[in-house]
Design an enzyme around this catalytic site. Structure first.
Site, PDB file in Angstrom:
ATOM      1  N   GLU A  48       0.825  -1.208   0.000  1.00  0.00           N
ATOM      2  CA  GLU A  48       0.000   0.000   0.000  1.00  0.00           C
ATOM      3  C   GLU A  48       0.861   1.261   0.000  1.00  0.00           C
ATOM      4  OE1 GLU A  48      -3.741   1.867   2.560  1.00  0.00           O
ATOM      5  OE2 GLU A  48      -2.312   0.549   3.549  1.00  0.00           O
ATOM      6  N   LYS A 121     -10.120   2.457  -2.099  1.00  0.00           N
ATOM      7  CA  LYS A 121     -10.278   1.885  -0.762  1.00  0.00           C
ATOM      8  C   LYS A 121     -11.612   2.316  -0.149  1.00  0.00           C
ATOM      9  CE  LYS A 121      -7.578   1.545   3.536  1.00  0.00           C
ATOM     10  NZ  LYS A 121      -6.285   1.942   4.146  1.00  0.00           N
ATOM     11  N   CYS A 158      -5.748  -2.792   2.476  1.00  0.00           N
ATOM     12  CA  CYS A 158      -5.430  -2.675   3.898  1.00  0.00           C
ATOM     13  C   CYS A 158      -6.648  -2.782   4.830  1.00  0.00           C
ATOM     14  CB  CYS A 158      -4.642  -1.397   4.154  1.00  0.00           C
ATOM     15  SG  CYS A 158      -3.700  -1.456   5.707  1.00  0.00           S
TER      16      CYS A 158
END
Length: 298
Positions: A48, A121, A158
């Site tokens: 990331e 995300k 993540c």
């Protein structure tokens, strides 16, 4: 290293430390990509926000200058490598979508260098040392796999990795693998026992996504200590431990806490076999799950 078969996907994870020098950091990334390709990888996954330090340890308007458009310089760089090396690359960038509108965005570059998909995300954390809500607008592209020459990639990022709903929706949309670029570490001031609990929980939840969905899972995390620029906290010690798990949660390969490349062959045909043995999708009670869209039931 074995020679991939038609049902085998040769994957690699590039795990490294980052620095304040962007050129130095991207050189580490590129070296890992080239090493992965030399070892026969067809799909290469990066960690990331791999072009910089993890800047979300504190809030500063000046740090929005790190963001870039997509397509932009980093997708051009990654696309050039993908075309040169004949590989598919999953990267992770700080996207400048418009003035005042930014995302934490994964990008997928095809073997010919084309940008074939993005994922923004969806779950954005806000904790001491992880002030992502200051920087990132939650994603608006949903949980849609990205079609590539090596399969349908269920790319998440993540904090998404803690949510079974995200993994399930990618699986229901036909993903062949689940992929998690990651930047996670512990507070150096916490006790070693707490460090171990956090790392083990992180590994366990993602192996559980593999089991629950009958899919391989690829996880790429950064390593190294990155200090808090404000000096208020002790920074983050990113724990690495990037790994690949098979569709029963079995480890196919795992790294430690040092910079490295993990190269693994994944048998994609096993997902079909495992789902026949453990038909979780068949037995889901979709008629009884309506309350899942509520924040809480009381």
């Amino acid at each position: 290293m074995t020679t991939p078969t038609p049902n085998t996907l040769a994957v690699a994870l590039v795990q490294h430390a980052c620095s304040a020098d962007r050129a130095e950091t991207t050189a580490r990334t590129e070296a890992g990509i080239r090493k992965s390709a030399a070892e026969g990888a067809q799909l290469i996954v990066l960690q990331e926000l791999h072009t910089s330090l993890y800047f979300c340890q504190h809030e500063s308007p000046d740090l929005f200058d790190l963001a870039e458009p997509i397509p932009g310089p980093s997708t051009e760089w990654l696309g050039g490598l993908a075309a040169e090396l004949n590989v598919v690359i999953v990267g992770s960038l700080f996207e400048r979508r418009a003035p005042g509108l930014y995302h934490n965005t994964a990008v997928v570059l095809e073997r010919d260098g084309r940008l074939v998909g993005t994922y923004r995300k969806m779950h954005i954390p806000d904790d001491p040392g992880y002030y992502e809500k200051f920087y990132f607008t939650p994603g608006d592209l949903g949980f849609e796999p990205i079609d590539t020459s090596v399969g349908r990639l269920g790319v998440l990022v993540c904090w998404d990795q803690w949510y079974p709903e995200a993994a399930r929706l990618m699986a229901l949309a036909g993903a062949d693998v689940l992929i998690y670029p990651t930047a996670i570490g512990w507070n150096p001031d916490d006790a070693p026992e707490e460090h171990a609990r956090q790392r083990d929980a992180w590994i366990t939840i993602q192996r559980a996504h593999a089991v629950a969905n009958g899919l391989p899972v690829l996880v790429c995390n950064r390593v190294g200590h990155e200090p808090d620029p404000t000096g208020q906290l002790s920074g983050s010690q990113f724990w690495g431990n990037s790994f690949v798990a098979g569709p029963q949660g079995e480890f196919l390969g795992q790294l430690g806490a040092e910079p490295d490349v993990l190269r693994v062959d994944v048998d994609l045909a096993r997902s079909e076999q495992v789902r026949r043995w453990w038909p979780f999708l068949r037995d889901r009670r979709i008629d009884a799950y309506g309350d899942l869209v509520k924040r809480f039931r009381r």
